[in-house]
Design a protein around this motif. Structure first.
Motif, PDB file in Angstrom:
ATOM      1  N   GLN A  24     -25.217  25.354   4.133  1.00 48.41           N
ATOM      2  CA  GLN A  24     -24.416  26.586   4.307  1.00 48.41           C
ATOM      3  C   GLN A  24     -23.186  26.554   3.406  1.00 48.41           C
ATOM      4  N   MET A  25     -22.524  25.376   3.365  1.00 48.68           N
ATOM      5  CA  MET A  25     -21.279  25.285   2.594  1.00 48.68           C
ATOM      6  C   MET A  25     -21.555  25.429   1.099  1.00 48.68           C
ATOM      7  N   VAL A  26     -22.637  24.808   0.630  1.00 52.86           N
ATOM      8  CA  VAL A  26     -22.995  24.926  -0.787  1.00 52.86           C
ATOM      9  C   VAL A  26     -23.222  26.394  -1.136  1.00 52.86           C
ATOM     10  N   ASP A  27     -23.977  27.068  -0.265  1.00 57.73           N
ATOM     11  CA  ASP A  27     -24.255  28.490  -0.485  1.00 57.73           C
ATOM     12  C   ASP A  27     -22.989  29.322  -0.527  1.00 57.73           C
ATOM     13  N   LEU A  28     -22.125  29.066   0.437  1.00 57.84           N
ATOM     14  CA  LEU A  28     -20.944  29.915   0.595  1.00 57.84           C
ATOM     15  C   LEU A  28     -19.894  29.633  -0.469  1.00 57.84           C
ATOM     16  N   VAL A  29     -19.552  28.362  -0.644  1.00 53.56           N
ATOM     17  CA  VAL A  29     -18.442  27.995  -1.529  1.00 53.56           C
ATOM     18  C   VAL A  29     -18.896  27.922  -2.982  1.00 53.56           C
ATOM     19  N   GLY A  30     -20.193  27.670  -3.144  1.00 57.63           N
ATOM     20  CA  GLY A  30     -20.684  27.486  -4.503  1.00 57.63           C
ATOM     21  C   GLY A  30     -20.274  26.122  -5.035  1.00 57.63           C
ATOM     22  N   CYS A  31     -20.076  25.172  -4.146  1.00 58.84           N
ATOM     23  CA  CYS A  31     -19.691  23.823  -4.566  1.00 58.84           C
ATOM     24  C   CYS A  31     -20.945  22.949  -4.643  1.00 58.84           C
ATOM     25  N   SER A  32     -20.788  21.752  -5.161  1.00 59.63           N
ATOM     26  CA  SER A  32     -21.936  20.840  -5.181  1.00 59.63           C
ATOM     27  C   SER A  32     -21.987  20.115  -3.840  1.00 59.63           C
ATOM     28  N   ARG A  33     -23.173  19.667  -3.474  1.00 55.56           N
ATOM     29  CA  ARG A  33     -23.347  18.922  -2.220  1.00 55.56           C
ATOM     30  C   ARG A  33     -22.464  17.694  -2.179  1.00 55.56           C
ATOM     31  N   GLU A  34     -22.348  17.029  -3.343  1.00 53.60           N
ATOM     32  CA  GLU A  34     -21.614  15.755  -3.418  1.00 53.60           C
ATOM     33  C   GLU A  34     -20.122  15.959  -3.205  1.00 53.60           C
ATOM     34  N   SER A  35     -19.637  17.169  -3.475  1.00 50.26           N
ATOM     35  CA  SER A  35     -18.187  17.367  -3.354  1.00 50.26           C
ATOM     36  C   SER A  35     -17.760  17.542  -1.889  1.00 50.26           C
ATOM     37  N   ILE A  36     -18.711  17.694  -0.988  1.00 46.02           N
ATOM     38  CA  ILE A  36     -18.378  17.880   0.425  1.00 46.02           C
ATOM     39  C   ILE A  36     -18.043  16.525   1.050  1.00 46.02           C
ATOM     40  N   ILE A  37     -16.886  16.457   1.695  1.00 43.70           N
ATOM     41  CA  ILE A  37     -16.471  15.187   2.297  1.00 43.70           C
ATOM     42  C   ILE A  37     -16.815  15.181   3.783  1.00 43.70           C
ATOM     43  N   PRO A  38     -17.685  14.257   4.218  1.00 41.30           N
ATOM     44  CA  PRO A  38     -17.963  14.147   5.647  1.00 41.30           C
ATOM     45  C   PRO A  38     -16.779  13.478   6.329  1.00 41.30           C
ATOM     46  N   ALA A  39     -16.351  14.012   7.473  1.00 38.90           N
ATOM     47  CA  ALA A  39     -15.156  13.454   8.115  1.00 38.90           C
ATOM     48  C   ALA A  39     -15.207  13.652   9.620  1.00 38.90           C
ATOM     49  N   SER A  40     -14.332  12.918  10.287  1.00 39.56           N
ATOM     50  CA  SER A  40     -14.133  13.136  11.711  1.00 39.56           C
ATOM     51  C   SER A  40     -12.658  12.942  12.014  1.00 39.56           C
ATOM     52  N   GLY A  41     -12.042  13.983  12.464  1.00 43.95           N
ATOM     53  CA  GLY A  41     -10.634  13.875  12.842  1.00 43.95           C
ATOM     54  C   GLY A  41     -10.489  13.026  14.078  1.00 43.95           C
TER      55      GLY A  41
END
Ligand code: GTP
Length: 595
Positions: free
Chosen positions: A145-162
């Motif tokens: 969803q994020m790749v589609d929406l933001v147009g970013c690459s998959r690798e640029s997404i940072i997995p995190a947990s606050g």
């Protein structure tokens, strides 16, 4: 300037913004573990209890990366649509944003609307997939969803947990590496953007700003452009967990200003601060006077508390400039105030603050939007309360505010949402599949229909899988009428509402039925009638209490009865005596509870 990074966190409500912010503060030692309370940024009691950030604040962190120290200014933003203008100004003060998406919820309406704001300002976007610790997390799907929406690459997404701190280091690295350092000219005339203000009863309003160009020095004579007011920068500084005074704040940085300003009205979010002696030629674009969207009467429960209530509202307005008010008189409720709010949440917050901070129990009347009524001569009248509506003989037409509503949901709820929105006089303008089973629907509908518990209904019919965002798109003509309520033949102005003509009969009927449930039985019969003009369209009756019941209730000697009465008065029930009928608060809001 090259070691400064200004950023904010944008997310749909509850996607974990405040929690992640806490982790960033911890990781950079801005706040020690011991100082850390859950959500230190939400320092108003009310905010903490409700778990929402009402006002945005800023905080500065130092972060050492590859041997260099960076100054990171985190600008916190409110998460609710009522406060969207503040979000837009916070975004305007940044070069980059963390776009948080809850890995179990996926993209929601405010994710998208906030993202658009960030894109409009050309900000660097760091996509963060948050809450990956949750058992219900769907990391791969949400990444799609994020790749589609933001147009970013998959690798640029940072997995995190606050929650457990995963990925917080990566987020900080990304802030330094991906977000550009601020640009700006330290030697140019001062140009600083006000993006927040904080009320301090001792020192006056603290103004929070971002310097775009120029330099501000302690003691400088400064001018606020939109309000056209001049102050001395008595104290300036940066914001850590506490305020830290400084003598200079330069282009690129974020700071606060204290100048003994007493009223929030003088400090407008979006305004430009410049130097009095060497003013900038251009104010920063995007300033808007925020306008209230929803109006309601606010009345003391005891008429004798009127002056106290006035004082309380005046004080509240000192730290919340978005609250507007003027005195109002109601035939039924006596002296009170007509208040304007940014939205329904804002209205609830104000009511709660009046109670907690000022010990004022109030009755609020049915909220109404601001109608434009045109008379026979073509003149426009702003109508913020049903009682202000023109007489039908003088009325030519009524226009009401319309919104564009953006709803994101799962495809299985499309039908139910269509039905709901059409009932609310909405028109579907667009429908787009974001993924195979997630849909974005765009409706145009009257704001007045949204005010009436739309969001609750939307959540119910979609089992919580719908999110909503909206913006005002202008005024349009509508066939509205004033619906009056009579109790024992007397019109109770505080119960009137302005409704669409096609719905008026049904509403009148349902409203009478609802009031019948809500009005406590008294020693006499109460006739409840709904009327349009002189025409009665519905009637219900609340039967009188039976004599023997009365005897039981009020039996005993007179002193006991008086004690009881006094006790009741102390507890101040949200109840008002109108004529000889007692009306509880819920009845004034009954119109909101009609299906
Ligand atoms: P607003 O300020 O109201 O927009 O909310 P927010 O986005 O700041 O959300 P907040 O940080 O208050 O978190 C919302 C809820 O999610 C809280 O109950 C948090 O404890 C929980 N939460 C936040 N981050 C995480 C996370 O990484 N994992 C899990 N499991 N829960 C989280």
């Amino acid at each position: 300037m090259e070691n400064i990074r200004n950023f904010c966190i944008i997310a749909h409500i509850d996607h974990g913004k405040s929690t992640l912010a806490d982790r960033l503060l911890e990781f950079t030692n801005t706040v020690t573990k011991r100082e850390m309370q859950a959500q230190v940024l939400d320092n108003m009691d009310l905010e903490r209890e409700r778990g929402i950030t009402i006002k945005s604040h800023a905080i500065q962190m130092n972060y050492v990366y590859k041997g260099k120290t960076y100054v990171l200014n985190l600008i916190d933003t409110p998460g609710h649509v009522d406060f969207s203008y503040e979000v837009s100004r916070s975004i305007a003060a940044c070069e980059g944003v963390l776009l948080l998406v809850d890995a179990s919820q996926g993209i929601q309406a405010q994710t998208i609307s906030n993202l658009y704001l960030a894109l409009e300002h050309d900000l660097e976007i760091i996509p963060v997939l948050n809450k990956i610790d949750l058992p219900g997390a769907m990391p791969e799907e949400v990444k799609d969803q994020m790749v589609d929406l933001v147009g970013c690459s998959r690798e640029s997404i940072i997995p995190a947990s606050g929650k457990d701190g995963t990925g917080v280091d990566k987020v900080l690295e990304a802030i330094v590496e991906r977000i550009p350092a601020p640009k700006g000219d330290k030697t140019a005339p001062l140009q600083a953007l006000i993006f927040d203000s904080v009320y301090n009863s001792f020192r006056g309003i603290e103004v929070i700003f971002r310097v775009l160009n120029g330099t501000i020095k302690k003691g400088d004579k400064v001018k606020f452009v939109a309000t056209d007011t001049v102050y001395h920068a008595d104290e300036i500084g940066i914001l850590k967990l506490e305020k830290e005074p400084r003598t200079v704040i330069e282009a690129g940085d974020v700071g606060y200003l204290i100048s003994g300003i007493k009223s929030a009205k003088e400090v407008k979010v979006g305004d430009t601060i410049t130097s009095f002696d060497n003013p900038t030629k251009e104010a920063i674009v995007g300033f808007e006077d925020v306008k209230p969207m929803v109006f309601a009467g606010v009345y003391p429960v005891e008429t004798s508390d009127y002056e106290d209530l006035r004082e309380a509202i005046e004080k509240l307005q000192l730290n919340d400039a978005s609250l507007v008010w003027e005195p109002e008189t109601s035939a039924a409720l006596g002296f009170g105030f007509r208040c304007g709010f940014l939205g329904m949440l804002h209205m609830e917050i104000i009511q709660e603050r009046l109670e907690r901070e000022f010990d004022q129990t109030v009755i609020t009347t049915v909220p109404s939007v601001s109608f434009h009524a045109f008379d026979n001569k073509g003149e426009m009248h702003v109508v913020n309360a049903p009682s202000e509506m023109l007489d039908p003989s003088k009325l030519d037409r009524i226009e009401e505010p319309f919104i564009k509503a953006q709803i994101i949901t799962k495809s299985e709820y499309i039908g139910a949402i269509m039905t709901l929105c059409m009932e609310k006089r909405g028109v579907l303008r667009n429908q787009v599949y974001l993924t195979t089973d997630r849909v974005e629907m765009i409706f145009e509908m009257p704001l007045s229909e949204m005010v009436f518990d739309f969001f609750d209904k939307l959540k119910t019919i979609s089992k919580g899988y719908a999110s909503l965002d909206y913006e005002l798109i202008g005024y349009r003509e509508s066939n509205m009428v004033k619906l009056d309520i009579l109790l024992n033949g007397d019109k109770v102005d505080a119960l009137s509402a302005i409704v669409h003509r096609d719905k008026a009969y049904e509403w009148g009927k349902k409203l009478c039925e609802k009031l019948k449930e809500l009005l406590p039985r008294q020693q006499f019969e109460i006739a409840i009638q709904a009327a349009i003009g002189a025409k009665i369209i519905s009637r219900e009756t609340v039967k009188a209490l039976r004599k023997d019941v009365l005897a039981k209730c009020y039996g005993g000697d007179i002193s006991r009865k008086r004690k009881l009465l006094e006790k009741q008065k102390k507890g101040k029930k949200r109840m008002r005596q109108v004529g000889n009928v007692e009306i509880p608060q819920e009845a004034f809001m009954a119109v909101l509870k009609i299906d």
